[in-house]
Design a protein around this motif. Structure first.
Motif, short mmCIF file in Angstrom:
data_model
loop_
_atom_site.label_atom_id
_atom_site.label_comp_id
_atom_site.label_asym_id
_atom_site.label_seq_id
_atom_site.Cartn_x
_atom_site.Cartn_y
_atom_site.Cartn_z
N ALA A 99 -1.44 4.31 -2.33
CA ALA A 99 -2.86 3.98 -2.51
C ALA A 99 -3.17 2.61 -1.92
O ALA A 99 -4.21 2.43 -1.27
CB ALA A 99 -3.21 4.01 -3.99
N TRP A 100 -2.27 1.65 -2.12
CA TRP A 100 -2.49 0.31 -1.57
C TRP A 100 -2.48 0.35 -0.04
O TRP A 100 -3.32 -0.29 0.61
CB TRP A 100 -1.42 -0.65 -2.06
N ALA A 101 -1.56 1.09 0.56
CA ALA A 101 -1.49 1.19 2.02
C ALA A 101 -2.75 1.82 2.58
O ALA A 101 -3.26 1.40 3.63
CB ALA A 101 -0.25 2.00 2.43
N GLU A 102 -3.29 2.81 1.88
CA GLU A 102 -4.52 3.45 2.34
C GLU A 102 -5.70 2.47 2.27
O GLU A 102 -6.52 2.40 3.19
CB GLU A 102 -4.81 4.68 1.48
N LYS A 103 -5.78 1.70 1.20
CA LYS A 103 -6.84 0.69 1.09
C LYS A 103 -6.70 -0.37 2.18
O LYS A 103 -7.69 -0.80 2.76
CB LYS A 103 -6.78 0.00 -0.29
N ARG A 104 -5.47 -0.76 2.50
CA ARG A 104 -5.22 -1.75 3.56
C ARG A 104 -5.66 -1.20 4.91
O ARG A 104 -6.31 -1.91 5.69
CB ARG A 104 -3.74 -2.13 3.59
N ARG A 105 -5.34 0.07 5.19
CA ARG A 105 -5.76 0.68 6.46
C ARG A 105 -7.28 0.74 6.57
O ARG A 105 -7.84 0.42 7.62
CB ARG A 105 -5.18 2.09 6.60
N ASN A 106 -7.94 1.13 5.48
CA ASN A 106 -9.41 1.20 5.49
C ASN A 106 -10.02 -0.19 5.67
O ASN A 106 -11.01 -0.33 6.39
CB ASN A 106 -9.92 1.84 4.19
N ASP A 108 -8.66 -2.72 7.21
CA ASP A 108 -8.42 -3.12 8.60
C ASP A 108 -9.37 -2.42 9.57
O ASP A 108 -9.80 -3.00 10.55
CB ASP A 108 -6.96 -2.85 9.00
N LYS A 109 -9.71 -1.15 9.28
CA LYS A 109 -10.67 -0.43 10.13
C LYS A 109 -12.04 -1.06 10.05
O LYS A 109 -12.76 -1.15 11.05
CB LYS A 109 -10.75 1.04 9.69
#
Length: 112
Positions: A99-106, A108-109
């Protein structure tokens, strides 16, 4: 299928073409063994906290993928054999880390 994240540091004396070739080689290695790539990030040339192999900087890359656990050991053996790699770390992600990695990717986008 487990969720993994691998961060590796490539030697700073490599050319851009050599870096792209190396990253592509290991992405192909994972995909050929059934991995599903979720994200790839090129963090660029960064200064190291301490010298590694008498180098003070390195090219950082991150792979996030899902794959069976038995693929990780052969991947790390290939990393050890390849002199272009200075360091690597593979981590199995739990549900909170995913979940944290997905939030980080979003995030960054949105910045881009």
């Amino acid at each position: 299928m487990n969720h993994y994240e691998t961060v590796f540091i490539l030697n700073p004396v490599l050319s851009d073409d050599q870096i792209k070739e190396t990253v592509q080689k290991y992405e192909d290695f994972l995909v050929s063994r059934g991995a599903k790539m979720i994200a790839k990030e090129d963090w660029g040339l960064k200064k190291l906290a301490y010298p590694i192999q008498n180098k003070k900087s390195g090219f950082y890359h991150l792979f996030e993928y899902t794959v069976d656990g038995e693929v990780i050991n052969p991947l790390e053996v290939e990393f050890r054999r390849d002199e272009r790699f200075m360091r690597y770390l593979t981590v199995k992600l739990d549900k909170h880390a995913i979940a944290w990695a997905e939030k980080r990717r979003n995030r960054d986008k949105q910045k881009a």
